[in-house]
Enzyme design. Sequence first.
Site, short mmCIF file in Angstrom:
data_model
loop_
_atom_site.label_atom_id
_atom_site.label_comp_id
_atom_site.label_asym_id
_atom_site.label_seq_id
_atom_site.Cartn_x
_atom_site.Cartn_y
_atom_site.Cartn_z
N LYS A 623 48.53 -24.96 18.67
CA LYS A 623 47.94 -26.26 18.99
C LYS A 623 47.81 -27.12 17.74
CE LYS A 623 45.46 -25.50 23.25
NZ LYS A 623 44.17 -25.43 23.92
N VAL A 624 47.76 -28.41 17.98
CA VAL A 624 47.57 -29.35 16.88
C VAL A 624 46.29 -30.13 17.12
CG1 VAL A 624 48.60 -31.22 15.55
CG2 VAL A 624 50.08 -29.57 16.71
N LYS A 638 47.75 -28.04 12.30
CA LYS A 638 48.58 -27.27 13.21
C LYS A 638 48.19 -25.81 13.06
CE LYS A 638 53.50 -27.01 14.20
NZ LYS A 638 54.82 -27.48 13.73
N ASP A 734 65.50 -28.82 14.64
CA ASP A 734 64.86 -29.12 15.92
C ASP A 734 64.56 -30.61 16.02
OD1 ASP A 734 64.02 -28.51 18.44
OD2 ASP A 734 62.01 -27.84 17.83
#
Length: 932
Positions: A623-624, A638, A734
Amino acid sequence: MDQQHKVIPLLLLLFQVLLVASQTDSQDYSGLNSLTESWSNKPQNWVGPDPCGSGWDGIRCSNSKITQLRLPGLNLAGQLSSAIQSLSELDTLDLSYNTGLTGTIPQEIGNLKKLKSLSLVGCGFSGPIPDSIGSLKQLTFLALNSNRFSGTIPRSLGNLSNIDWLDLAENQLEGTIPVSDDQGRPGLDLLLKAQHFHMGSNKLTGTIPEELFNSSMHLKHLLFDHNQLEGGIPVSLSTVSTLEVVRFDKNALTGGVPANLSKLGNLSEIYLSHNNLNGFLPDFTGMNSLTYVDLSDNDLNASNIPSWVTTLPGLTTVILGQNLLGGTLNLSGYSNSLQLINLEDNEITELDPQNNLPNFELRLANNPLCRESGASEKSYCKVPVPNPSFYSTPPNNCSPSSCGSDQVSSPNCNCAFPYSGLLISRALSFSNFSNVSYYRELEQSLMDTFRNQSIPVDSVSLSNPFRNTTSDNFELTLDVFPSQTDRFNTTGVLTIAFLLSNQIYKPPEFFSPYFFKGASYEYYGGEPKGSKSSSHVGVIVGAVVAVVVFVVLAFFAGRYALRQKTRARRSSELNPFANWEQNTNSGTAPQLKGARWFSFDDLRKYSTNFSETNTIGSGGYGKVYQGTLPSGELVAIKRAAKESMQGAVEFKTEIELLSRVHHKNLVGLVGFCFEKGEQMLVYEHIPNGTLMDSLSGKSGIWMDWIRRLKVALGAARGLAYLHELADPPIIHRDIKSSNILLDHHLNAKVADFGLSKLLVDSERGHVTTQVKGTMGYLDPEYYMTQQLTEKSDVYSYGVLMLELATARRPIEQGKYIVREVLRVMDTSKDLYNLHSILDPTIMKATRPKGLEKFVMLAMRCVKEYAAERPTMAEVVKEIESIIELVGLNPNSESATTSETYEEANAGNAQHPYREEDFSYSGIFPSTRVEPQ
Ligand SMILES: *[C@@H]1O[C@H](CO)[C@@H](O)[C@H](O)[C@H]1NC(C)=O
Ligand SMILES: *[C@@H]1O[C@H](CO)[C@@H](O)[C@H](O)[C@H]1NC(C)=O
Ligand SMILES: *[C@@H]1O[C@H](CO)[C@@H](O)[C@H](O)[C@H]1NC(C)=O
Ligand SMILES: *[C@@H]1O[C@H](CO)[C@@H](O)[C@H](O)[C@H]1NC(C)=O
Ligand SMILES: *[C@@H]1O[C@H](CO)[C@@H](O)[C@H](O)[C@H]1NC(C)=O
Ligand SMILES: *[C@@H]1O[C@H](CO)[C@@H](O)[C@H](O)[C@H]1NC(C)=O
């Protein structure tokens, strides 16, 4: 932030389906692949693994084997490698009019046993014509003219017993004309089915062998002009009764003209000028097909001009100047078809009848009869001023349009980009260039051919006729105009060029034999030619300087940071480096450049106990959370989920990597936490969320076209920095819209190097790794080979560009955006026919300027072969040029060029900090390195 874990098996399935469904034989596919790997300017639709099934331009197949490669006029550049032999069922190979194709023809071409037509007209090939071509027993059409071939004519061509068309003209071939000998070696005399020997404009020597001709042959056009041939004209020539055009002009032939030539009842044109022929002017009586005779510049005799010169029924042109012809020219009963008799520079003493001037052009200057007193006033004694003709296809009952740059008004007065080239006749029956009916007939025959082949041609235009005095050919500019649209697509150009390169277009008799030299057509692609960086050296020097400056700054900054950290320890509960050592076997503390250490408790406090309300994102990684530092600075924290934690060494490597890159288009790392079984990365907070949220409308930020261009530029610059200026280079792996964040000014910042890998300098310059990435953005070549290069990021970036233009997810309802764009894209149409697929939002206000170039660039980024994709530095340049085209300065910072920005953004909360106030870590002065 994504679902990679589910995605990989799915992707695998997708690719398997693609492979199973491929209609292309795998040997052919890989052969084509390696043949064209290094070529540039390949057709746009050469994407995917299935040339046969997905209808690649210029490729035809039968039973999943590639049977035809028809690629004339594409401006291809590269070499013809031995990989051509893999296409074992190939029957047609046409690479004509690609001047960028160079090098030699590989011997392996001889393995294409099915080849029937080989056409390499007007390319840049050199070296010898390989012997092995002689083993292509099926070959009927061989056109190697207008290249730079050297060496001799291989004997083995005599084995091509099915050949009809043999064109080796306009090369640098030397040696003699091979004929078969008593040792059983083959020669051109064996080519009994040939109708065309075109070998003019070479450096052939020796004699024209008597053995070359006999009555079993079917030659129509025999062209040996512009060589260095010696000896006599072989009498055996007269046995080839099918002959229509014979050219031996511009050689060093000697002896007489055989009287037997008069048996050639179908001979229409004979060119023997500029030789050393002597003896009597031959008697051509009875050659009733003869239209054009040129025997000028020899040493031919005659006591009187023979009557055939004036009376043969079909004769239009007789050129006998610069000989030794004497006596009387008798004009009585001259033929009505005559247009010109040229007897200049001879010994003629009398004209009969004297004062009854003919209605054709008669030239007698520099003959004794013109030296008599008063004769110089006679029209036939004057040397006429050359009268160049100015034919140009007239408009078809309309007024020509005034057209924009590069466009031309067609005969039907439409502005368009015509496909152009030189239409060249190797005969000169156009002696009277001002005869408009010839041109009209030619235009009509061209139009008929295009219509019969269903090519969407609006009209053709002929212009600039002239006689090329080097080759003594007749040249005309041909412009072919598209119908309905202003430009041809690749298919259109290929079809037109193929009709002309393969002699499928048959002109009226007076224009044969002809050939065509296509110019390159650049309007379908919009790909700027020669877009390779023109200042490579500058870029490299700049990069080196930048890196040196960076290293020096980093050194001092590092020392400064160490001192600061030593001070900071006092306020920390734990010594981060001692802690690091405690927790790892890696021994050394991370070598950080700017990123600072945070304790777990600090981060917990800053994020209000990792509360749900502070969550700003989540994904596979974890999760951030948004956090606020005591200074008021906002950060994004993060926090790795347990499953996705890396080993200590990997984590250390990653934060070292992340702390090393500083660029305004990259999300900066503020610090990290490695404590109490947690791995956390602290980033600068980017207020306006992800590009994905903006494109989907979720964030409420209206992304107009200009903003999209700027976002594209920012992301490209960030990536270019990672690839070219980061040391060592970094591949992101990515790139996707949810990894592009937008700052206060809507500048793009590339985020999430979670998957980044250093570009290890392995031998071949790529990294072999387990495939990682996100479905839809994943480079198929990387997927299949598992070899990662920067070009994989370029692929993903190309998908991102398409996403910017269409606001569609890369895979939406089972449709892949790259395929969808390819499917509807038609470069000959307005906005490339993409209306249905473009994001309606960008069409709202004004036409999205530069969109075509943008899409074209995207399509280059998603090319099947990595080698064909541009580098990120090239992409940056091109996007800059698009932004300039739109009328903006690509280097201006602010995105508020759109007056609607504030309005669109009005509902959003105030942004707590401005980029100008922000320094990367607060520890050392910001050292940003910009790409050149
Ligand atoms: C021509 O073909 C014959 C018969 O196929 C072969 O024996 C010979 O080697 C060939 N000659 C050349 C020069 O290729
Ligand atoms: C013509 O030449 C070819 C090859 O030299 C030979 O096979 C053929 O028999 C000859 N024909 C005549 C009529 O002489
Ligand atoms: C050329 O013509 C002469 C006379 O008509 C004849 O004797 C001779 O055989 C001919 N030569 C050839 C090669 O046809
Ligand atoms: C000469 O031309 C006519 C008409 O084109 C054709 O019918 C005839 O077969 C030709 N003769 C020869 C010997 O080729
Ligand atoms: C004339 O012909 C020569 C030889 O084929 C060629 O190199 C040249 O480019 C031609 N000139 C023009 C103006 O087309
Ligand atoms: C090219 O244009 C022709 C005619 O305009 C059209 O039929 C064809 O589908 C187009 N091909 C491509 C690949 O767009």
